[in-house]
Design an enzyme around this catalytic site. Structure first.
Site, PDB file in Angstrom:
ATOM      1  N   ASP A 158      88.572 -84.794 -35.254  1.00  0.00           N
ATOM      2  CA  ASP A 158      88.009 -83.453 -35.147  1.00  0.00           C
ATOM      3  C   ASP A 158      86.725 -83.438 -34.323  1.00  0.00           C
ATOM      4  O   ASP A 158      86.570 -82.636 -33.390  1.00  0.00           O
ATOM      5  CB  ASP A 158      87.765 -82.866 -36.538  1.00  0.00           C
ATOM      6  CG  ASP A 158      87.069 -83.830 -37.489  1.00  0.00           C
ATOM      7  OD1 ASP A 158      86.917 -85.028 -37.167  1.00  0.00           O
ATOM      8  OD2 ASP A 158      86.664 -83.384 -38.594  1.00  0.00           O
ATOM      9  N   TYR A 159      85.807 -84.325 -34.642  1.00  0.00           N
ATOM     10  CA  TYR A 159      84.531 -84.399 -33.927  1.00  0.00           C
ATOM     11  C   TYR A 159      84.749 -84.695 -32.445  1.00  0.00           C
ATOM     12  O   TYR A 159      84.167 -84.048 -31.568  1.00  0.00           O
ATOM     13  CB  TYR A 159      83.653 -85.476 -34.572  1.00  0.00           C
ATOM     14  CG  TYR A 159      82.399 -85.804 -33.813  1.00  0.00           C
ATOM     15  CD1 TYR A 159      81.259 -85.014 -33.939  1.00  0.00           C
ATOM     16  CD2 TYR A 159      82.344 -86.915 -32.966  1.00  0.00           C
ATOM     17  CE1 TYR A 159      80.105 -85.314 -33.235  1.00  0.00           C
ATOM     18  CE2 TYR A 159      81.194 -87.220 -32.264  1.00  0.00           C
ATOM     19  CZ  TYR A 159      80.077 -86.419 -32.401  1.00  0.00           C
ATOM     20  OH  TYR A 159      78.937 -86.727 -31.698  1.00  0.00           O
ATOM     21  N   THR A 160      85.601 -85.664 -32.156  1.00  0.00           N
ATOM     22  CA  THR A 160      85.820 -86.081 -30.772  1.00  0.00           C
ATOM     23  C   THR A 160      86.493 -84.983 -29.959  1.00  0.00           C
ATOM     24  O   THR A 160      86.129 -84.732 -28.798  1.00  0.00           O
ATOM     25  CB  THR A 160      86.656 -87.372 -30.743  1.00  0.00           C
ATOM     26  OG1 THR A 160      86.000 -88.370 -31.530  1.00  0.00           O
ATOM     27  CG2 THR A 160      86.813 -87.882 -29.329  1.00  0.00           C
ATOM     28  N   ALA A 162      86.269 -81.777 -30.429  1.00  0.00           N
ATOM     29  CA  ALA A 162      85.299 -80.709 -30.188  1.00  0.00           C
ATOM     30  C   ALA A 162      84.336 -81.081 -29.065  1.00  0.00           C
ATOM     31  O   ALA A 162      84.001 -80.250 -28.205  1.00  0.00           O
ATOM     32  CB  ALA A 162      84.531 -80.396 -31.469  1.00  0.00           C
ATOM     33  N   LYS A 163      83.893 -82.319 -29.050  1.00  0.00           N
ATOM     34  CA  LYS A 163      82.976 -82.745 -27.991  1.00  0.00           C
ATOM     35  C   LYS A 163      83.678 -82.818 -26.639  1.00  0.00           C
ATOM     36  O   LYS A 163      83.076 -82.542 -25.595  1.00  0.00           O
ATOM     37  CB  LYS A 163      82.356 -84.092 -28.346  1.00  0.00           C
ATOM     38  CG  LYS A 163      81.362 -84.027 -29.501  1.00  0.00           C
ATOM     39  CD  LYS A 163      80.151 -83.166 -29.173  1.00  0.00           C
ATOM     40  CE  LYS A 163      79.077 -83.285 -30.240  1.00  0.00           C
ATOM     41  NZ  LYS A 163      77.877 -82.476 -29.927  1.00  0.00           N
TER      42      LYS A 163
END
Length: 253
Positions: A158-160, A162-163
């Site tokens: 999820d974090y990756t 989004a970035k």
């Protein structure tokens, strides 16, 4: 425009990497607005420490009305439009590989939460800054990314994602806003030693990362923040749409 002449908004600036970014800009003489959501005590203490050229203002970057009010407060306090935006705010996240959500269990809600913080927040802050930057004839937008979408050593899905989307936004904004004299760039770190988000990371992981970098070193928030100053400085006036990876050489190219 020299950094000392700039009015800078750092989103998520009360703690961790955000606080290091605030210190870096303030150390160069810039006027700085610390945006915070929940870290009032930390943000106000940092503003007090750094003096009357730094203020702390509460705003949830996912709420456009709050972001507009933040920029209005900045202009009212310092008498000039915001020249520079550092999109650092991060939705709640902990870099703990053992506790991460795996491919077969992660939910779309987790993805949506990260997109809200990283992409929607950056979009709101950038849009709020545009009228003032156009009034001034230029500006700087600096987005905080990650090296994980180039080297997903730990698959934080999820974090990756989004970035990675934020990098795309960086480049499309750069393409559209260049004629207005506004540059848009990204600074991407690896795991930093240490922020609130990386506090859950075992020491053995830090050691392993250091051993695999040419510098044999895990980058600190202060070192990352120093690199961000480049994109705000006159030295980067011909640079836009770029992603500078600051991770001790762990990822190259």
């Amino acid at each position: 425009m020299d950094v000392a002449e700039q009015l800078v908004v750092v989103t998520g600036g009360g703690r961790g990497l955000g606080a290091a970014l605030v210190r870096a800009f303030a150390g160069q003489g810039a006027r700085v607005v610390i945006d915070y959501r929940r870290s009032r005590e930390h943000a106000e203490a940092l503003a007090t420490e750094l003096g009357d050229r730094v203020i702390a203002v509460a705003a949830d970057v996912t709420d456009r009305d709050q972001v507009d009010a933040l920029f209005a407060t900045a202009r009212e306090r310092f008498g000039t439009p915001v020249t520079t935006v550092v999109n650092n705010a991060l939705a709640d996240f902990a870099f703990n590989g053992e506790a991460r959500s795996h491919a077969d269990t992660i939910t779309w809600g987790e993805f949506a939460g990260q997109f809200e913080g990283s992409v929607r927040g950056a979009l709101h802050a950038s849009q709020a800054a545009l009228p003032g930057m156009r009034e001034l004839g230029g500006g700087r937008i600096i987005n905080v990314g990650t090296n994980l979408f180039q080297n997903p050593v730990v698959p934080y899905h999820d974090y990756t994602a989004a970035k990675a989307a934020l990098l795309s936004l960086t480049r499309t904004l750069a393409a559209e806003l260049g004629p207005d004299g506004i540059t848009v760039n990204m600074v991407s770190g690896g795991l930093l030693r240490t922020t609130d988000a990386s506090a859950a990371t075992p020491e053995a992981v830090f050691d392993a990362i250091a051993a695999n970098t040419p510098l044999r070193h895990v980058v600190t928030p202060g070192e990352f923040a120093d690199a961000a100053l480049f994109f705000a400085s006159p030295w980067s006036r011909a640079v836009t749409g770029q992603n500078l990876v600051v991770d001790g050489g762990l990822v190259m190219g």
